[in-house]
Design an enzyme around this catalytic site. Structure first.
Site, short mmCIF file in Angstrom:
data_model
loop_
_atom_site.label_atom_id
_atom_site.label_comp_id
_atom_site.label_asym_id
_atom_site.label_seq_id
_atom_site.Cartn_x
_atom_site.Cartn_y
_atom_site.Cartn_z
N CYS A 54 0.82 -1.22 0.00
CA CYS A 54 0.00 0.00 0.00
C CYS A 54 0.86 1.27 0.00
CB CYS A 54 -0.90 -0.02 1.24
SG CYS A 54 -1.71 1.54 1.57
N TYR A 184 -5.52 6.76 -8.44
CA TYR A 184 -6.70 5.99 -8.02
C TYR A 184 -7.96 6.53 -8.70
CZ TYR A 184 -4.30 3.28 -4.43
OH TYR A 184 -3.48 2.39 -3.79
N1 GSH Z 1 -6.53 7.94 4.00
C1 GSH Z 1 -5.94 6.71 4.22
C2 GSH Z 1 -6.14 5.78 3.04
C3 GSH Z 1 -5.47 4.47 3.24
C4 GSH Z 1 -5.97 3.44 2.22
O1 GSH Z 1 -6.88 3.70 1.43
N2 GSH Z 1 -5.37 2.24 2.26
C5 GSH Z 1 -5.82 1.18 1.38
C6 GSH Z 1 -4.69 0.31 0.90
S1 GSH Z 1 -3.67 1.06 -0.31
C7 GSH Z 1 -6.71 0.24 2.15
O2 GSH Z 1 -6.37 -0.14 3.25
N3 GSH Z 1 -7.83 -0.15 1.56
C8 GSH Z 1 -8.67 -1.12 2.17
C9 GSH Z 1 -10.04 -1.09 1.59
O3 GSH Z 1 -10.35 -0.21 0.80
O4 GSH Z 1 -10.82 -1.95 1.96
C10 GSH Z 1 -4.49 6.95 4.53
O5 GSH Z 1 -3.82 7.65 3.74
O6 GSH Z 1 -4.06 6.48 5.55
#
Ligand code: GSH
Length: 316
Positions: A54, A184
Site C-alpha cells: 500500500c 486511483y
Molecule cells: N486515508 C488513508 C487511506 C489508506 C488506504 O486507502 N489504504 C488502502 C490500501 S492502499 C486500504 O487499506 N484499503 C482497504 C479497503 O479499501 O478496503 C491513509 O492515507 O491512511
C-alpha cells in the site's frame, strides 16, 4: 458476490457518478511531545500495522526506516491479497500480529470502536498501553514519526524542516490530489471523461515535477523531505502497476528525463529499497481489485532497472 455487495471493496463503496471518492480516516488522535493528548512518545509503546503493497502505508514504513525508529516503534505486515473480509494476518511469522494475535485488521478497528462499519484501511498506529488505534491517517502518522518521535529516533533526519513547513504542506497537497490519489481516481473511475480528466491531471503534474527536478536533486534541494517520500511511493508503483492496471498509459515513468533518475536516486537511498516489495505490490493490486482485473492475472515486471546509477549527485 457482486462488487456492490463486497464490504471492503474500494470500487463498491467509493464510486459516485463514475468518480472515486476516498473515505475520510476515522481515528485522528495525536501522539504529542508532552503526552497531554493521552499519548506520549514512549519507546516500545506503539505499533504499526501496515501492508507493504500500500502506497499510504509505505509512507510510514519509510519514515520508520529513515528515522531509525525500528527499536522504538514495532511493525507487522498484513497479507497483500485482500478478500471480502479485509486485511488479514494469514501466515505465522510472515503476515502475523505479534501484539494482539488478531486474524484480521478489522479486529483492531472494532476493539477501538465497536460501532466501526467503514472500510478497514492500512496504515494503523496502535497504542499497546490503551489497547486502541491512535490514528489511521497516513499523512498524520508520517508527520508524527517525522516530528514527535524524533527524540526516539536513531538517526538525526529532518523530514519536515521548520523553515520549509509551509512549502512542504502546499506541495504535499498538490501531489496528493493529482498523483497519490490521482492515479486511483483514474483507475477506479467508471466514466470515460472522468477517467481522462484524472489521467491528464496525473501527467500534467508529472511533467511539472520533471521540470522542477531538472536543476535540483530533490524537491527542495539537497536533502529529501516528506514530499519526496510521499511522491516516491506513487512513482515506484507507476510503471509496474499504475501504467497498466490504473490505465495511466500516456507515458511510462522511465520515459521522463529527470523523474526516472530521481526515482532511482530515492530507491537507492540507504534503507529504502528494503521497504519496496514489487512482488507484494503487484500481487495486491492485480489480485485484489476484481472489478478492474477480474482474471487476477499479474502483469509482468517492466524491463527497466532502478539499480542503474542515478547520476544526480552533481545537482544542488
Ligand atoms: N486515508 C488513508 C487511506 C489508506 C488506504 O486507502 N489504504 C488502502 C490500501 S492502499 C486500504 O487499506 N484499503 C482497504 C479497503 O479499501 O478496503 C491513509 O492515507 O491512511
Amino acid at each position: 458476490m457482486s462488487a456492490r455487495e463486497t464490504p471492503f471493496s474500494i470500487a463498491a463503496q467509493e464510486q459516485r457518478a463514475g468518480a472515486f471518492v476516498r473515505q475520510a480516516s476515522r481515528f485522528r488522535d495525536w501522539v504529542t511531545p508532552d503526552g497531554a493528548s493521552g499519548y506520549a512518545p514512549e519507546p516500545g509503546r506503539y505499533h504499526l500495522y501496515v501492508a507493504r503493497a500500500c502506497p499510504w502505508a509505505h509512507r510510514t514504513i519509510l519514515a520508520r526506516a529513515l528515522m531509525g525508529l525500528e527499536q522504538a516503534v514495532t511493525i507487522s505486515y498484513v497479507d497483500p491479497i485482500r478478500d471480502q473480509r479485509g486485511w488479514a494476518f494469514s501466515q505465522v511469522g510472515v503476515y502475523e500480529d505479534p501484539v494482539n494475535g488478531f486474524s484480521f485488521l478489522s479486529e483492531a478497528y472494532l476493539a477501538s470502536d465497536p460501532e466501526f462499519s467503514d472500510r478497514v484501511t492500512v496504515p494503523v498506529l496502535w497504542d499497546r498501553q490503551r489497547a486502541r488505534i491512535v490514528n489511521n491517517e497516513s499523512a498524520e502518522i508520517l508527520r508524527m514519526l517525522a516530528t514527535v518521535f524524533a527524540p526516539l529516533a536513531a538517526h538525526a533526519v529532518s523530514l519536515y524542516p521548520t523553515e520549509l513547513a509551509d512549502q512542504i504542506d502546499a506541495l504535499n497537497e498538490r501531489i496528493y490530489e493529482h498523483l497519490n490519489n490521482g492515479v486511483y481516481r483514474a483507475g477506479f473511475s467508471t466514466d470515460q471523461l472522468v477517467y481522462e480528466q484524472a489521467v491528464s491531471e496525473v501527467f500534467a503534474m508529472l511533467d511539472e515535477l520533471d521540470e522542477r527536478l531538472a536543476d535540483r536533486r530533490f524537491l527542495f534541494g539537497l536533502q529529501p523531505v516528506e514530499s519526496d517520500w510521499r511522491l516516491f511511493t506513487t512513482l515506484v508503483r507507476f510503471d509496474p502497476v499504475y501504467h497498466v492496471h490504473f490505465k495511466c498509459s500516456l507515458r511510462k515513468l522511465s520515459e521522463y528525463r529527470n523523474l526516472w533518475p530521481y526515482l532511482r536516486d530515492l530507491y537507492q537511498w540507504p534503507g529504502v529499497r528494503e521497504t519496496v516489495s514489487f512482488d507484494e505490490i503487484r500481487a495486491h493490486y492485480y489480485r485484489t481489485h476484481g472489478t478492474i482485473n477480474p482474471t487476477g492475472i499479474v502483469a509482468v515486471m517492466p524491463a527497466e532497472s532502478l539499480e542503474e546509477p542515478p547520476g544526480r549527485e552533481r545537482l544542488g
